[in-house]
Design a protein around this motif. Structure first.
Motif, PDB file in Angstrom:
ATOM      1  N   UNK A  35       0.821  -1.216   0.000  1.00  0.00           N
ATOM      2  CA  UNK A  35       0.000   0.000   0.000  1.00  0.00           C
ATOM      3  C   UNK A  35       0.856   1.269   0.000  1.00  0.00           C
ATOM      4  N   UNK A  36       1.945   1.266   0.770  1.00  0.00           N
ATOM      5  CA  UNK A  36       2.784   2.459   0.895  1.00  0.00           C
ATOM      6  C   UNK A  36       3.439   2.811  -0.441  1.00  0.00           C
ATOM      7  N   UNK A  37       3.953   1.810  -1.150  1.00  0.00           N
ATOM      8  CA  UNK A  37       4.574   2.068  -2.455  1.00  0.00           C
ATOM      9  C   UNK A  37       3.553   2.605  -3.445  1.00  0.00           C
ATOM     10  N   UNK A  38       2.380   1.992  -3.468  1.00  0.00           N
ATOM     11  CA  UNK A  38       1.341   2.452  -4.385  1.00  0.00           C
ATOM     12  C   UNK A  38       0.991   3.908  -4.113  1.00  0.00           C
ATOM     13  N   UNK A  39       0.807   4.253  -2.858  1.00  0.00           N
ATOM     14  CA  UNK A  39       0.410   5.617  -2.500  1.00  0.00           C
ATOM     15  C   UNK A  39       1.510   6.613  -2.848  1.00  0.00           C
ATOM     16  N   UNK A  40       2.742   6.305  -2.498  1.00  0.00           N
ATOM     17  CA  UNK A  40       3.852   7.220  -2.772  1.00  0.00           C
ATOM     18  C   UNK A  40       4.032   7.434  -4.276  1.00  0.00           C
ATOM     19  N   UNK A  41       3.986   6.354  -5.042  1.00  0.00           N
ATOM     20  CA  UNK A  41       4.156   6.477  -6.494  1.00  0.00           C
ATOM     21  C   UNK A  41       2.962   7.177  -7.139  1.00  0.00           C
ATOM     22  N   UNK A  42       1.769   6.921  -6.646  1.00  0.00           N
ATOM     23  CA  UNK A  42       0.588   7.604  -7.186  1.00  0.00           C
ATOM     24  C   UNK A  42       0.651   9.099  -6.898  1.00  0.00           C
ATOM     25  N   UNK A  43       1.189   9.482  -5.739  1.00  0.00           N
ATOM     26  CA  UNK A  43       1.365  10.917  -5.446  1.00  0.00           C
ATOM     27  C   UNK A  43       2.349  11.543  -6.429  1.00  0.00           C
ATOM     28  N   UNK A  44       3.434  10.814  -6.727  1.00  0.00           N
ATOM     29  CA  UNK A  44       4.393  11.309  -7.721  1.00  0.00           C
ATOM     30  C   UNK A  44       3.710  11.500  -9.072  1.00  0.00           C
ATOM     31  N   UNK A  45       2.894  10.525  -9.460  1.00  0.00           N
ATOM     32  CA  UNK A  45       2.201  10.603 -10.744  1.00  0.00           C
ATOM     33  C   UNK A  45       1.232  11.784 -10.774  1.00  0.00           C
TER      34      UNK A  45
END
Length: 110
Positions: free
Chosen positions: A91-101
């Motif tokens: 979940x943490x990776x998905x959220x961090x990368x989605x914020x970057x996107x």
């Protein structure tokens, strides 16, 4: 947690963000209708049960290099330079990368 459930958590996270359109909004049909968009442009979607994000080309290459993602091919036989299929399954990776996107696509400096 299933990818669709994790994506729904991203939808909830970004629903109140300025300029963000979420799946299921009235009038959204066809390609991208199930994607997260900012100012009308897709920044995150589920494809083939995987999270797909739009990020700068250099960032995509770096994430592929670390094994956090793979190139995204939209069925045209070649990978798309600014799109990453996320292989990280937390979940943490998905959220961090989605914020970057979101920041990348929402930026006026692309």
């Amino acid at each position: 947690m299933l990818p669709e459930e994790r994506f729904n958590a991203l939808v909830e996270e970004f629903a109140a963000s300025p300029g963000v359109s979420i799946p299921g909004e009235p009038g959204r049909r066809g390609f991208g209708s199930s994607a997260l968009k900012v100012n009308g442009s897709i920044f995150a979607m589920i494809s083939g049960g995987k999270l797909v994000l739009k990020l700068p080309h250099a960032r995509v290459a770096a994430l592929i290099g670390t094994g956090a993602g793979t190139p995204f091919d939209a069925g045209k036989g070649r990978p798309m330079k600014e799109w990453l299929t996320v292989t990280a399954d937390d979940k943490e990776s998905w959220l961090a990368l989605a914020r970057e996107a979101l920041d990348f696509v929402g930026s006026a400096h692309r």
